[in-house]
Design an enzyme around this catalytic site. Structure first.
Site, PDB file in Angstrom:
ATOM      1  N   ASP A 132      13.200  -7.642   1.814  1.00  0.00           N
ATOM      2  CA  ASP A 132      13.649  -7.500   3.205  1.00  0.00           C
ATOM      3  C   ASP A 132      12.457  -7.248   4.131  1.00  0.00           C
ATOM      4  O   ASP A 132      12.281  -7.918   5.141  1.00  0.00           O
ATOM      5  CB  ASP A 132      14.621  -6.321   3.321  1.00  0.00           C
ATOM      6  CG  ASP A 132      16.062  -6.748   3.087  1.00  0.00           C
ATOM      7  OD1 ASP A 132      16.373  -7.927   3.346  1.00  0.00           O
ATOM      8  OD2 ASP A 132      16.868  -5.909   2.659  1.00  0.00           O
ATOM      9  N   HIS A 133      11.672  -6.247   3.762  1.00  0.00           N
ATOM     10  CA  HIS A 133      10.604  -5.859   4.671  1.00  0.00           C
ATOM     11  C   HIS A 133       9.494  -6.916   4.737  1.00  0.00           C
ATOM     12  O   HIS A 133       8.947  -7.174   5.802  1.00  0.00           O
ATOM     13  CB  HIS A 133      10.056  -4.492   4.277  1.00  0.00           C
ATOM     14  CG  HIS A 133      11.053  -3.377   4.485  1.00  0.00           C
ATOM     15  ND1 HIS A 133      10.721  -2.055   4.453  1.00  0.00           N
ATOM     16  CD2 HIS A 133      12.380  -3.410   4.739  1.00  0.00           C
ATOM     17  CE1 HIS A 133      11.803  -1.320   4.669  1.00  0.00           C
ATOM     18  NE2 HIS A 133      12.827  -2.123   4.832  1.00  0.00           N
TER      19      HIS A 133
END
Lengths: 384, 397
Positions: free
Chosen positions: B167-168
């Site tokens: 995600d990051h």
């Protein structure tokens, strides 16, 4: 309307040996910047790092070097010699960004420490990338991707409970630090250019990946353990199940996904089974027992067969693709994610950028530069 | 002054990957307006099992510093207001499944109509094109599709969960693309639609493995903590519960220094450990020997002694270690943020120290719709009575 890549006209230099700044430079080179890599006379050690075609080491044929340095230029300079430092400083006068990774103890006496360069060349963005930070009492300390992932809190949560913490594969600290340095440098350029940015790879892991855990620790929440192949704290199934030809990742967050999943595997009665009364508990405490119930269904099918079923039942899931499967995947081919680049007398298929826009792709991809191939041209450009 | 002062972002993103992209822009000083709705609040606003069991920890990280407005985009008047917001923004970012923006009448073409040079950034699992563009995806699936997942794990075990890396990292890669498009906008006056594919972000982190496959037809496999050349290179148990030290030895000099620290247990004369290549071949036996030593020490004793002789060694930190580490606090990795009621808590800062254009987190998580009056009233010039009416009719909602 023809458009040019966004960083057309920008001049970016890399000084110091580290794959992190090579990745930062790559992000600029792939978007049209002119990126000049300053290498020591013996070449960047990444040139000696495989993979090589047919496993035959050749500093001009490293696959790792090619991935990080296609589209760039190379100058070989011995910065311990005043004449070469002078050439570097003259070249930097026309630069916009310098990615700096050297931690040579002599830098300050030579006048080419990153903060010194930011002062002598106030118009350029100088981004220093080091394991623990330039302004840090650990500036010179030894580090490795493994120890940085440990310090940054990443590894303690990776792997199986009861076994040693794991690192992410390959050199992820370099990718992460490089990305972060590129973001900071882009920001500084948009802010008018100039200035010194001190980026620490350890800090990247701790800030960008530990935010939720830091908040939880602050509120005294329990320490997170290693997740194994189940995503802890999620409703079952959030897991990776073995199948006929590998592994398949499953994620059923909602009740609808779970019901559809049970219907798909032909076990709707399990919805009433006490084992699944609290799916978060099942996932964290009884996942092996639960996995065993579904193992036969997965074991009889291939990744592709399972994917088709998941799509039919509208359940989020994905095959765990091997490198070869990812490399040959028709979706990536459909998006032209790979491109041919001249290499070792032939050509090789290279990954491009993970983002696309009509104006983003350079018209052609040049191979990684030969060591020092830009020396003469650079000397001419700076009037020497 | 911060680097992106004066830049405004219309932020349609949800969950973690998209918001992490706009979080980067917000840290750099952009005014980021998060478009939410009470009809379907970002699920990360609630405590989330992975991203913060008891508090909305992930949301607190990525939403701090942003402004929040509520809009019912399914009401044509809501979509119209969203467009007016885009018209006064430089960049719009969205992370819906491909096709959703079109259905909401917020396609790139529609947005261009209200803002000729808008930069639209779309973040999705598989991208806006290609045969699998419509597939739903979340972080564990991005890694699985892109090849990174397959390589993560012990050599003798299954692929393991890689937490919020995907995600990051997708947010970070998208931030580079967004900043490049913004740079291009300043140079040429032209905006563009940028398409970010999370599975390709995962592939971009295995570039050398993909090239090994392309060059030699090999498909690399999981290697645990092994390095292709270094030995020892591993994580070893220390005294205490779940306490570990990571040790990476690059050179023969470092190896000799390590042997000194351990107290010369005959390893220098052991033919299995004679040089790097030979040690690598006997790395399992070597790991056992090293573990026998580390087990007798605390992680700090072992790390301190090894670091003192130039060997890369560090304890495996947990979140509390990070919060309490003096070095990290000095660097601004951990800072304190004060909330509207004067409450204070430790938060992660940024990994960058800028001499000229500081990046920082300076405001608490916005309440849902906290900035409705500022955005619709002050920025868009809608009068108070009309705003009230739009709230009553669940358009600003």
């Amino acid at each position: 309307m023809a458009s040019q890549p966004p960083f057309t006209g920008l001049r970016v230099f890399e000084y110091g040996i580290d794959p992190s700044i090579a990745y930062a430079g790559k992000l600029f080179a792939d978007l049209g910047a002119t990126v000049v890599k300053i290498e020591p006379p013996e070449g960047d050690p990444q040139r000696r790092h495989g993979p090589f075609p047919s496993d035959e080491p050749d500093p001009e044929r490293s696959g790792w070097f090619l991935y990080l340095n296609a589209n760039k230029r190379s100058v070989a300079l011995d910065t311990s010699i005043a004449g070469d430092r002078d050439l570097m400083l003259r070249a930097l006068r026309d630069a916009n960004v310098l990615f700096h990774a050297s931690r040579d103890p002599e830098l300050e006496s030579w006048g080419i420490a990153p903060d010194q360069l930011a002062r002598t060349l106030p118009h350029i963005v100088v981004a220093s990338v080091t394991p623990f930070g330039w302004n840090s009492s650990f500036r010179g300390s030894a580090a490795d991707d493994l120890t940085l992932q440990a310090l940054g809190g990443e590894s303690l949560g990776l792997g199986m409970p009861g076994r040693p913490p794991l690192k992410l594969p390959l050199d992820q600290s370099s990718y992460q630090a490089g990305l972060s340095a590129a973001i900071a440098a882009c920001g500084a350029l948009l802010g008018g250019g100039g200035g010194f940015i001190d980026v620490s790879a350890a800090d990247v892991w701790a800030t960008f990946y530990m935010g939720p855990e830091v908040a939880n620790a602050h509120f005294g929440r329990r320490k997170r353990g290693r997740a194994g192949h189940h995503v802890l704290g999620q409703p079952y199934p959030h897991t990776v199940l073995p199948c006929k030809d590998g592994f398949f990742a499953v994620q059923c967050s909602t009740r609808r996904h779970w019901q559809a999943f049970l219907e798909m595997v032909g076990r709707p009665e399990l919805a009433e089974d006490p084992l699944f009364a609290n799916r978060v508990r099942t996932n964290d405490l009884h996942s092996e027992e639960a996995d065993a119930l579904f193992a036969p269904w997965f074991g009889e099918r291939t990744k592709d067969e399972i994917l088709r079923q998941f799509l039919r039942f509208k359940i989020p899931g994905a095959p765990v693709y091997s490198i070869q499967e990812a490399a040959e995947h028709p979706h990536l081919e459909g998006r032209r994610y790979f491109t041919e680049v001249d290499y070792a007398g032939g050509s090789v298929c290279m990954p491009t950028t993970p983002y696309q826009a009509p104006g983003f792709k350079p018209e052609s991809l040049r191979p990684a530069p030969r060591l020092g191939e830009y020396n003469e041209a650079l000397r001419r450009e700076v009037g020497r | 002054m911060r680097a992106l002062e004066g830049v405004r972002i219309a932020d349609f993103t949800l969950h973690a990957a998209g918001p992490f992209c706009t979080h980067m822009l917000s840290l750099l000083g952009a005014e980021c307006i998060k478009i939410e709705s009470a009809m379907r609040p970002d699920i990360f606003r609630r405590p989330h099992p992975v991203y913060g069991r008891m508090g909305a920890a992930e949301f607190d990280q990525v939403a701090s510093g942003k402004r929040s407005v509520t809009l019912n985009l399914k009401d044509p008047r809501g979509a119209e207001l969203a467009k007016r917001l885009v018209a006064i923004s430089d960049v719009a970012v969205e992370s819906f499944r491909p096709g959703v923006m079109e259905r909401l009448w917020l396609s790139y073409g529609e947005l261009q109509r209200v803002k000729r040079d808008i930069v639209l950034v779309s973040i999705s699992a598989s991208g806006q094109t290609g045969p699998e563009k419509g597939y739903a995806g979340y972080a564990p699936l991005f890694g699985a599709l892109g090849g990174l997942g397959h390589l993560t794990g012990y050599e003798d075990g299954p692929p393991v969960e890689i937490r919020h890396i995907m995600d990051h990292s997708t947010g970070l890669s998208a931030a580079v693309a967004t900043l490049a498009a913004l740079y291009s906008l300043r140079q040429t006056g032209r905006g563009q639609h940028v398409d970010v594919a999370a599975r390709e972000v995962a592939s971009s982190f295995v570039g050398d493995a993909l090239l090994d496959c392309a060059l030699n037809g090999r498909t690399p496999f999981r290697q645990g903590n092994d390095d292709p050349v270094m030995a020892p290179h591993g994580v070893y148990p220390c005294r205490g519960e779940d306490e570990w030290i990571s040790i990476a030895v690059k050179t023969d000099e470092e190896w000799q220094a390590l042997v000194e620290v351990v107290g010369n247990p005959g390893w220098l004369d052991d033919p299995r450990f004679a040089d790097r290549a030979v040690r690598w071949g006997h790395r399992l036996a070597l790991d056992e020997e090293i573990s026998a030593w580390t087990c007798r020490h605390t992680r700090w004793e072992a790390a301190g002694q090894l670091q003192a002789v130039g060997v890369a060694a560090f304890p495996s930190y947990n979140a509390r270690d990070i919060v309490e580490d003096e070095h990290l606090r000095t660097r601004g990795v951990i800072c304190d943020l004060t909330g509207p009621q004067g409450q204070s808590r430790a938060v992660v800062g940024t990994p960058w120290r800028f001499s000229h254009t500081p990046a920082r987190l300076d405001s608490w998580t916005p309440a849902l719709g906290e900035h409705n009056h500022y955005v619709f009233g002050e920025l868009l010039g809608i009068d108070e009575g009309e705003i009230r009416l739009l709230i009553e009719e669940q358009v600003i909602y």
